[in-house]
Design an enzyme around this catalytic site. Structure first.
Site, PDB file in Angstrom:
ATOM      1  CD  GLN A 128      -2.427   1.301   2.782  1.00 46.15           C
ATOM      2  OE1 GLN A 128      -1.932   0.730   3.749  1.00 46.15           O
ATOM      3  NE2 GLN A 128      -3.553   1.979   2.865  1.00 46.15           N
ATOM      4  N   GLY A 129       0.801   2.034  -1.069  1.00 42.38           N
ATOM      5  CA  GLY A 129       1.569   3.276  -1.157  1.00 42.38           C
ATOM      6  C   GLY A 129       0.689   4.485  -0.894  1.00 42.38           C
ATOM      7  CE1 TYR A 130      -4.189   4.137  -0.608  1.00 45.21           C
ATOM      8  CE2 TYR A 130      -5.299   5.033   1.319  1.00 45.21           C
ATOM      9  CZ  TYR A 130      -5.360   4.415   0.094  1.00 45.21           C
ATOM     10  OH  TYR A 130      -6.580   4.073  -0.421  1.00 45.21           O
ATOM     11  CB  SER A 131       2.186   6.947   4.734  1.00 44.69           C
ATOM     12  OG  SER A 131       1.058   6.427   5.368  1.00 44.69           O
ATOM     13  CD  GLU A 246      -5.237   0.695   6.083  1.00 39.70           C
ATOM     14  OE1 GLU A 246      -5.507   1.553   5.217  1.00 39.70           O
ATOM     15  OE2 GLU A 246      -4.115   0.607   6.622  1.00 39.70           O
ATOM     16  CG  ASN A 384      -6.100   4.412  18.096  1.00 46.17           C
ATOM     17  OD1 ASN A 384      -6.074   4.006  16.923  1.00 46.17           O
ATOM     18  ND2 ASN A 384      -6.132   3.595  19.117  1.00 46.17           N
ATOM     19  CD  GLU A 385      -3.376  10.181  18.956  1.00 44.33           C
ATOM     20  OE1 GLU A 385      -3.256   9.570  17.872  1.00 44.33           O
ATOM     21  OE2 GLU A 385      -2.696   9.905  19.965  1.00 44.33           O
TER      22      GLU A 385
HETATM   23  C1  LIG Z   1       3.506  -0.472  11.547  1.00 51.03           C
HETATM   24  C2  LIG Z   1       3.004   0.509  10.519  1.00 51.03           C
HETATM   25  C3  LIG Z   1       2.659   0.051   9.255  1.00 51.03           C
HETATM   26  C4  LIG Z   1       2.237   0.955   8.282  1.00 51.03           C
HETATM   27  N1  LIG Z   1       1.979   0.482   7.012  1.00 51.03           N
HETATM   28  C5  LIG Z   1       1.669   1.365   6.037  1.00 51.03           C
HETATM   29  C6  LIG Z   1       1.525   0.908   4.688  1.00 51.03           C
HETATM   30  O1  LIG Z   1       1.661  -0.280   4.385  1.00 51.03           O
HETATM   31  N2  LIG Z   1       1.262   1.831   3.738  1.00 51.03           N
HETATM   32  C7  LIG Z   1       1.084   3.148   4.023  1.00 51.03           C
HETATM   33  O2  LIG Z   1       0.800   3.918   3.111  1.00 51.03           O
HETATM   34  N3  LIG Z   1       1.239   3.624   5.289  1.00 51.03           N
HETATM   35  C8  LIG Z   1       1.524   2.756   6.296  1.00 51.03           C
HETATM   36  N4  LIG Z   1       1.703   3.213   7.578  1.00 51.03           N
HETATM   37  C9  LIG Z   1       1.615   4.643   7.850  1.00 51.03           C
HETATM   38  C10 LIG Z   1       0.426   5.064   8.694  1.00 51.03           C
HETATM   39  O3  LIG Z   1      -0.750   5.031   7.949  1.00 51.03           O
HETATM   40  C11 LIG Z   1       0.772   6.461   9.240  1.00 51.03           C
HETATM   41  O4  LIG Z   1       1.830   6.295  10.163  1.00 51.03           O
HETATM   42  C12 LIG Z   1      -0.415   7.116   9.914  1.00 51.03           C
HETATM   43  O5  LIG Z   1      -1.376   7.483   8.954  1.00 51.03           O
HETATM   44  C13 LIG Z   1       0.000   8.364  10.723  1.00 51.03           C
HETATM   45  O6  LIG Z   1       0.734   9.244   9.950  1.00 51.03           O
HETATM   46  P1  LIG Z   1       2.154   9.819  10.454  1.00 51.03           P
HETATM   47  O7  LIG Z   1       2.965   8.674  10.897  1.00 51.03           O
HETATM   48  O8  LIG Z   1       2.664  10.703   9.363  1.00 51.03           O
HETATM   49  O9  LIG Z   1       1.825  10.681  11.750  1.00 51.03           O
HETATM   50  P2  LIG Z   1       1.288  12.176  11.781  1.00 51.03           P
HETATM   51  O10 LIG Z   1       0.119  12.302  10.875  1.00 51.03           O
HETATM   52  O11 LIG Z   1       2.436  13.104  11.577  1.00 51.03           O
HETATM   53  O12 LIG Z   1       0.771  12.280  13.271  1.00 51.03           O
HETATM   54  C14 LIG Z   1       1.640  12.585  14.374  1.00 51.03           C
HETATM   55  C15 LIG Z   1       0.775  12.739  15.620  1.00 51.03           C
HETATM   56  O13 LIG Z   1      -0.134  13.856  15.466  1.00 51.03           O
HETATM   57  C16 LIG Z   1      -1.474  13.410  15.649  1.00 51.03           C
HETATM   58  N5  LIG Z   1      -2.389  14.116  14.765  1.00 51.03           N
HETATM   59  C17 LIG Z   1      -2.180  14.356  13.429  1.00 51.03           C
HETATM   60  N6  LIG Z   1      -3.270  15.020  12.929  1.00 51.03           N
HETATM   61  C18 LIG Z   1      -4.154  15.154  13.948  1.00 51.03           C
HETATM   62  C19 LIG Z   1      -5.444  15.727  14.052  1.00 51.03           C
HETATM   63  N7  LIG Z   1      -6.051  16.278  13.009  1.00 51.03           N
HETATM   64  N8  LIG Z   1      -6.050  15.683  15.259  1.00 51.03           N
HETATM   65  C20 LIG Z   1      -5.462  15.125  16.353  1.00 51.03           C
HETATM   66  N9  LIG Z   1      -4.219  14.572  16.293  1.00 51.03           N
HETATM   67  C21 LIG Z   1      -3.584  14.588  15.119  1.00 51.03           C
HETATM   68  C22 LIG Z   1      -1.456  11.937  15.314  1.00 51.03           C
HETATM   69  O14 LIG Z   1      -2.534  11.251  15.897  1.00 51.03           O
HETATM   70  C23 LIG Z   1      -0.112  11.513  15.881  1.00 51.03           C
HETATM   71  O15 LIG Z   1      -0.194  11.260  17.252  1.00 51.03           O
HETATM   72  C24 LIG Z   1       2.120   2.332   8.588  1.00 51.03           C
HETATM   73  C25 LIG Z   1       2.450   2.789   9.863  1.00 51.03           C
HETATM   74  C26 LIG Z   1       2.907   1.896  10.817  1.00 51.03           C
HETATM   75  C27 LIG Z   1       3.285   2.436  12.167  1.00 51.03           C
END
Ligand SMILES: Cc1cc2nc3c(=O)[nH]c(=O)nc-3n(C[C@H](O)[C@H](O)[C@H](O)COP(=O)(O)OP(=O)(O)OC[C@H]3O[C@@H](n4cnc5c(N)ncnc54)[C@H](O)[C@@H]3O)c2cc1C
Length: 398
Positions: A128-131, A246, A384-385
């Site tokens: 999955q290429g989202y993040s 998902e 979860n936030e």
């Molecule tokens: C083990 C693992 C597997 C993963 N696998 C994939 C994958 O296969 N493909 C893929 O595309 N991605 C994957 N991800 C990425 C995952 O989807 C992102 O880590 C997630 O969406 C959070 O984004 P971020 O890490 O950039 O954190 P950020 O978005 O930078 O968040 C940082 C903190 O700020 C908080 N925050 C951000 N915005 C808000 C808001 N509006 N209100 C309140 N709090 C907020 C968050 O809750 C968090 O605590 C994976 C992540 C992990 C840890």
């Protein structure tokens, strides 16, 4: 649970049990028991997927026309519960549970024919290429670009946290195809082969020491125009549809298996004269509390499954399930570590450590590894936030 099942449901459960007794080999069970990460290692997970495919059970949630099973919600639930109870290796959902519903809903017949059979039989494995670095929760800000060039899309940029990209041969990916208007309106959804020239995969090792995650780089990567799913710039709608899948699904079947394992660890740690130790009583109370939470989650999940079968919208139920399921998972693994600590201390004499002959139980190591791995459960699939925000916004809107 037994008393709640109809005779037909009991017969179905027995059929699944008989199948597992015959086909889930000791090696596959061991892989399932040792899996402290999100999914089993690719070889075992995929071997198991192929065994299920041979029985027609690899993608039961798909429509029957595409090879799914016409099961009731309770049958799906029982199937998941029996697999978890038997220590079947957890399979990655990126193909069967994430991109497949998108292909079924938005793909052309040619795209469905090209990609669905390989997902069903296990010959293809998707990532999955989202993040992206800087675009996780705020996914609409993504910057990985694709531009049209003749009969190709040309992709440049990077994706991160791409689980199991090192095993995948296919990727589904969100790309920016327009910078005009709101960020959400310039995103498209592409599917392509990982072996395409210009794609580089760099491993990321996690806190637990596992290699599940990767960063993926795109340098002038050319994929055919028919890699596009749906319409150009319709990707945001498709992305949100996929995220519902998902985050959906039931957590309680696998958590019940984990609960039993923690209970066994507790019994083993405080057997004999230590059974009445005050800390044993405290841990038992906490475990009982988690059991109550697990029952409540199961009731919620069954109610949701039944409502969906009756045609109800998914609404906030995927967010609620994700939130409650992952918090319970983390609480269980945290308790497991405390129990493992109690068991380990009397058996860890210094002279053994000095001689590098420290006896460590597999269960203790598993507890620590899964504890570290499960810290990520409240982050992946949307933090979860952010799920709390979705739930609150929905409830406040009435
Ligand atoms: C083990 C693992 C597997 C993963 N696998 C994939 C994958 O296969 N493909 C893929 O595309 N991605 C994957 N991800 C990425 C995952 O989807 C992102 O880590 C997630 O969406 C959070 O984004 P971020 O890490 O950039 O954190 P950020 O978005 O930078 O968040 C940082 C903190 O700020 C908080 N925050 C951000 N915005 C808000 C808001 N509006 N209100 C309140 N709090 C907020 C968050 O809750 C968090 O605590 C994976 C992540 C992990 C840890």
């Amino acid at each position: 649970m037994q008393d709640l099942l109809t005779p037909e449901e009991q017969a179905f459960r027995d059929e699944v049990r008989a199948f597992l007794a015959e086909h889930l080999t000791p090696a596959l069970r061991e892989a399932g028991r040792r899996c402290s990460g999100i999914f089993a290692e690719y070889p075992q997970g995929n071997d198991w997927h192929r065994v299920l495919a041979g029985r027609g059970w690899s993608v039961p949630q798909w429509p029957v026309a595409f090879g799914g099973c016409d099961w009731t919600p309770m049958q799906h639930y029982l199937f998941a519960a029996e697999l978890a109870a038997a220590d079947a290796p957890p399979r990655a959902p990126m193909g069967p549970g994430m991109v497949a519903p998108v292909l079924i809903a938005f793909g052309t017949p040619a795209q469905q024919q090209r990609w669905l059979p390989g997902i069903r039989d296990g010959s293809d494995y998707w990532c999955q290429g989202y993040s992206e670095p800087g675009s996780g929760s705020d996914l609409a800000s993504l910057q990985c670009k694709a531009r049209r060039d003749g009969d190709h899309w040309v992709i440049d940029g990077t994706k991160i946290w791409t689980t199991h990209a090192q095993f995948a041969n296919r990727m589904f990916c969100l790309v920016r195809t327009s910078s005009a208007g709101k960020p959400q309106t310039g995103i498209s959804f592409l599917c392509f082969d990982i072996a395409t020239p210009g794609i580089t995969i760099r491993p990321i090792h996690s806190l637990s020491g596992d290699h599940e995650l990767n960063q993926v780089f795109f340098d002038n990567v050319r994929v055919p125009l028919d890699s596009l799913i749906g319409q150009e710039n319709q990707g945001w709608t498709i992305a949100k549809y996929l995220l519902q899948h998902e985050r959906g699904g039931a957590y309680s079947p696998s958590l019940r298996g984990r609960w039993r394992r923690v209970a066994q660890a507790l019994d083993a740690a405080f057997s004999g004269h230590r059974a009445a130790a005050p800390e044993a009583q405290q841990l038992r109370l906490e475990l009982a509390d988690l059991h109550c939470q697990l029952d409540a989650l199961q009731a919620l999940e069954l109610r949701t499954l039944r409502a969906q079968a009756a045609g109800a919208e998914r609404g906030i139920s995927p967010s609620m399930g994700k939130l409650l399921g992952t918090e319970l998972k983390q609480a269980l693994t945290a308790l497991h570590v405390r129990i493992a600590g109690n068991a380990a201390v009397p058996h860890a004499p210094l002279h053994q450590a000095g001689a590098h002959a420290l006896a460590l139980s597999e269960d203790g190591l598993f507890a620590i590894s899964s504890y570290l791995n499960d810290r990520a459960a409240s982050i992946y699939a949307g933090t979860n936030e952010v799920q709390r925000n979705i739930i609150a916004a929905h409830l406040l809107a009435g």
